[in-house]
Design a protein around this motif. Structure first.
Motif, PDB file in Angstrom:
ATOM      1  N   SER A  61      48.699  37.779  68.270  1.00 33.44           N
ATOM      2  CA  SER A  61      47.707  38.470  69.110  1.00 33.44           C
ATOM      3  C   SER A  61      48.434  39.543  69.921  1.00 33.44           C
ATOM      4  O   SER A  61      49.626  39.398  70.214  1.00 33.44           O
ATOM      5  N   ILE A  62      47.720  40.611  70.263  1.00 30.57           N
ATOM      6  CA  ILE A  62      48.343  41.687  71.057  1.00 30.57           C
ATOM      7  C   ILE A  62      47.400  42.138  72.161  1.00 30.57           C
ATOM      8  O   ILE A  62      46.182  41.978  72.062  1.00 30.57           O
ATOM      9  N   VAL A 124      46.331  41.782  63.181  1.00 27.70           N
ATOM     10  CA  VAL A 124      46.707  41.146  64.444  1.00 27.70           C
ATOM     11  C   VAL A 124      45.421  41.031  65.261  1.00 27.70           C
ATOM     12  O   VAL A 124      44.505  41.843  65.113  1.00 27.70           O
ATOM     13  N   VAL A 125      45.340  40.017  66.096  1.00 31.14           N
ATOM     14  CA  VAL A 125      44.096  39.766  66.827  1.00 31.14           C
ATOM     15  C   VAL A 125      44.153  40.443  68.194  1.00 31.14           C
ATOM     16  O   VAL A 125      45.155  40.360  68.909  1.00 31.14           O
ATOM     17  N   ALA A 126      43.052  41.121  68.527  1.00 27.05           N
ATOM     18  CA  ALA A 126      42.920  41.747  69.843  1.00 27.05           C
ATOM     19  C   ALA A 126      41.507  41.529  70.336  1.00 27.05           C
ATOM     20  O   ALA A 126      40.588  41.256  69.549  1.00 27.05           O
ATOM     21  N   ALA A 127      41.296  41.651  71.637  1.00 28.59           N
ATOM     22  CA  ALA A 127      39.965  41.468  72.226  1.00 28.59           C
ATOM     23  C   ALA A 127      39.019  42.565  71.745  1.00 28.59           C
ATOM     24  O   ALA A 127      39.419  43.721  71.597  1.00 28.59           O
ATOM     25  N   GLU A 128      37.751  42.187  71.509  1.00 29.33           N
ATOM     26  CA  GLU A 128      36.759  43.156  71.001  1.00 29.33           C
ATOM     27  C   GLU A 128      36.601  44.337  71.943  1.00 29.33           C
ATOM     28  O   GLU A 128      36.526  45.487  71.503  1.00 29.33           O
ATOM     29  N   GLU A 129      36.538  44.045  73.248  1.00 33.73           N
ATOM     30  CA  GLU A 129      36.350  45.120  74.221  1.00 33.73           C
ATOM     31  C   GLU A 129      37.554  46.066  74.213  1.00 33.73           C
ATOM     32  O   GLU A 129      37.408  47.289  74.311  1.00 33.73           O
ATOM     33  N   ALA A 130      38.759  45.484  74.071  1.00 31.66           N
ATOM     34  CA  ALA A 130      39.981  46.308  74.043  1.00 31.66           C
ATOM     35  C   ALA A 130      39.986  47.208  72.814  1.00 31.66           C
ATOM     36  O   ALA A 130      40.411  48.374  72.871  1.00 31.66           O
ATOM     37  N   ILE A 131      39.502  46.680  71.676  1.00 29.50           N
ATOM     38  CA  ILE A 131      39.433  47.493  70.445  1.00 29.50           C
ATOM     39  C   ILE A 131      38.449  48.646  70.640  1.00 29.50           C
ATOM     40  O   ILE A 131      38.734  49.791  70.283  1.00 29.50           O
ATOM     41  N   ARG A 132      37.288  48.326  71.237  1.00 26.76           N
ATOM     42  CA  ARG A 132      36.292  49.391  71.471  1.00 26.76           C
ATOM     43  C   ARG A 132      36.859  50.474  72.388  1.00 26.76           C
ATOM     44  O   ARG A 132      36.667  51.670  72.166  1.00 26.76           O
ATOM     45  N   ASN A 133      37.570  50.053  73.439  1.00 22.99           N
ATOM     46  CA  ASN A 133      38.167  51.037  74.362  1.00 22.99           C
ATOM     47  C   ASN A 133      39.199  51.913  73.650  1.00 22.99           C
ATOM     48  O   ASN A 133      39.284  53.122  73.890  1.00 22.99           O
ATOM     49  N   SER A 134      39.995  51.283  72.758  1.00 24.69           N
ATOM     50  CA  SER A 134      40.999  52.056  72.008  1.00 24.69           C
ATOM     51  C   SER A 134      40.340  53.068  71.088  1.00 24.69           C
ATOM     52  O   SER A 134      40.809  54.206  70.948  1.00 24.69           O
TER      53      SER A 134
END
Length: 567
Positions: A61-62, A124-134
């Motif tokens: 996870s990252i 790699v697993v990341a939070a959904e909100e963090a992916i949307r922000n990226s």
């Protein structure tokens, strides 16, 4: 996130069955992912959920917020695909692309991206909100471009073409892609408004950028989507009336743009094939900005007097030297403007002709058909000339004819690429011109550079420049007693650079009898320079320091445009 994870969360007592049902119902109603609803309802925080998913699938996870992703990596996956699958590429290593996802079990998404990019995918697993922000952050460039273009009105902008050579097929192609036409117009007009001297449009393996040269320094202004590369290049080649099918050889052309209110702007276009496509450089030729008043070029009063006196001689040669983009053409044009009268026949050989000057016979060079500087010079001598301007002395043949013209009753103006005025003598000797001919023909040599001026809107004292810095630059104690160096802080007027506009810094070396003796005796550049300074010549460094003392420029600019006076 899939249903299996929801059930595992209940099994591990991280979520109750009622909470899972509530999250499912909300996700179904809002059309969102289950994981997003679990965190939004506050049943689990994003970090806990991410760690759980990573543990279940045995993948790392990252924290995306801690990562700075290379834009070239981001461009491997189109924005619509990233949004559809809620993924973002993080890095690449060899043939493997590391992909941040909230759901590593979504085999369809991973296969889709593998097929699209040609890379092996390592999730790699990341939070959904963090992916949307990226996604919002890293794909913002294209959205900004669309916003800028949406607010750009290109009515009243048109380019002039030669109707006899008009290509119907090219016209159809340009008409079929209106957004590209609009984007190219935006690039050209934005460069004009920012007073750029050049536009660089550069393709690379995974990116595409546009840079403007403003006051002699390049700034990146735009990164259009890579998919528009070929369309933008083709559009510019159509406007320049170049062969759009030829992508292996360099090409040169011109664009004339009508801007309304009777104003026109010329662009000189150079196309160069590079490893990843064709690079285009456009030189802006704005006649309204052409400074032909010699008193406003940047000459110090004694220098201007020497220069004027020598161009008004009945015969001889005046040479202007400096690197490309140092303002030599402007200095020569101002000299021609000063000399231009009904009683004089003025002819110029240029490559290219940058500005049209009324009352002067200007000839464009065409090497491919044998019309070079030497051929043009020979022809001029049969045209009853008084004053001749040669764009550049590049070889022995041109130098020889120019020297002979200067010795037979003509005033010859020309340029050379040398570092300073004294080294110009040795450059002519290296070309094969005899010392006695150089001594007899050359009246005056002018070396010049362009230094940026401090923006007058945000000028302030510069406390970072010490007395030691000023002394090492060449100033003496007496000069810096009450002197306070200045700089621009950066404002909207100067696009936060601290500089606005440029002025020329000159070194004027008049060929006195003493200097001619030195030339005849085979003196070195250093010896000639010492004698010229003894005779009153102000060097490039000293001219730049004088501009510093006047508060017009900065110490960093002095170092950028001039070398120390060492002998």
């Amino acid at each position: 996130m899939n249903e299996r994870i929801g059930e595992l969360l209940v099994k591990e007592n991280l979520l109750s069955a009622d909470q899972l049902d509530q999250a499912r119902e909300q996700a179904s109603t809002k059309g969102q992912r289950l994981g997003a609803q679990i965190t939004q309802l506050g049943f689990l925080d994003e970090e806990e959920l991410t760690e759980f998913v990573a543990k279940q699938y045995g993948v790392p996870s990252i924290q995306l917020a801690d990562f700075e992703i290379d834009p070239e990596v981001v461009q491997l996956i189109p924005e619509e695909v990233a949004r559809k699958h809620n993924v973002v590429p993080v890095n690449r290593a060899g043939s493997t692309l590391i992909l941040a996802t909230a759901d590593p079990s979504n085999i369809f998404a991973l296969d889709d991206i593998k097929f699209l990019t040609g890379y092996n995918i390592q999730p790699v697993v990341a939070a959904e909100e963090a992916i949307r922000n990226s996604i919002e952050t890293y794909y913002e460039q294209e959205d900004l471009l669309e916003e800028v273009m949406a607010g750009f009105d290109d009515h009243g902008i048109d380019f002039v073409t030669d109707e006899d050579d008009f290509d119907a097929a090219a016209a159809n192609q340009e008409a079929s892609d209106a957004p590209v036409v609009k984007l190219v117009n935006l690039i050209l007009t934005d460069a004009i408004s920012k007073k750029a001297s050049d536009i660089h449009i550069e393709p690379y393996e995974k990116s595409f950028r546009v840079r403007y040269r403003i006051d002699g320094v390049l700034y990146e202004v735009m990164k259009p989507p890579l998919k528009l590369k070929n369309a933008i290049i083709s559009r510019l080649k159509i406007m320049s009336e170049l062969d759009i099918a030829e992508r292996r050889l360099p090409q040169d052309g011109r664009i004339k743009l009508k801007l309304g209110k009777g104003r026109e702007m010329d662009f000189r276009v150079s196309v160069l094939p590079t490893l990843f496509g064709e690079k285009i450089v456009l030189r802006l030729l704005d006649k309204s900005n052409l400074q032909l008043d010699m008193t406003k070029l940047g000459f110090a009063e004694p220098q201007l007097g020497d220069f004027k006196e020598n161009i008004h001689q009945p015969f001889g040669m005046v040479l202007v030297t400096g690197p490309t983009g140092s303002g030599k053409t402007t200095t020569l044009y101002s000299a021609l403007s000063e000399l231009n009268g009904v009683g004089e026949n003025l002819s110029t050989a240029e490559d290219p002709v940058e500005f049209n000057l009324q009352g002067i016979n200007q000839v464009q060079m065409h090497e491919d058909i044998g019309l070079n500087f030497a051929a043009a010079l020979r022809s001029f001598l049969r045209q009853d000339p008084d004053i001749i301007m040669v764009g550049e002395i590049r070889d022995f043949e041109t130098a020889e004819i120019a020297v002979k013209a200067a010795l037979t009753g003509h005033m010859v103006l020309s340029t050379l690429h040398t570092n300073d005025a004294p080294s110009t003598v040795n450059r002519l000797l290296n070309m094969g011109i005899e010392p006695f001919l150089v001594a007899s023909a050359v009246n005056c040599i002018v070396a010049q550079r362009l230094a940026r001026k401090i923006c007058t809107e945000c000028v302030a004292d510069d406390p970072e420049v010490s007395r030691e810095d000023l002394i090492s630059a060449g100033l003496v104690e007496d000069e810096i007693q009450a002197f306070q160096p200045q700089k621009g802080l950066g404002c909207a007027q100067c696009s936060e650079t601290g500089f606005k506009g440029r002025m020329a810094v000159y070194e004027v070396m008049v060929m006195t009898d003493e200097l001619k003796e030195f030339v005849l005796n085979g003196a070195s550049s250093a010896e000639i320079k010492r004698e010229a300074i003894r005779g009153g010549m102000v060097t490039l460094r000293r001219s730049a320091l004088d501009k510093l003392l006047e508060g017009v420029t900065t110490l960093s600019e002095v170092f950028r445009v001039s070398a120390a006076d060492s002998f």
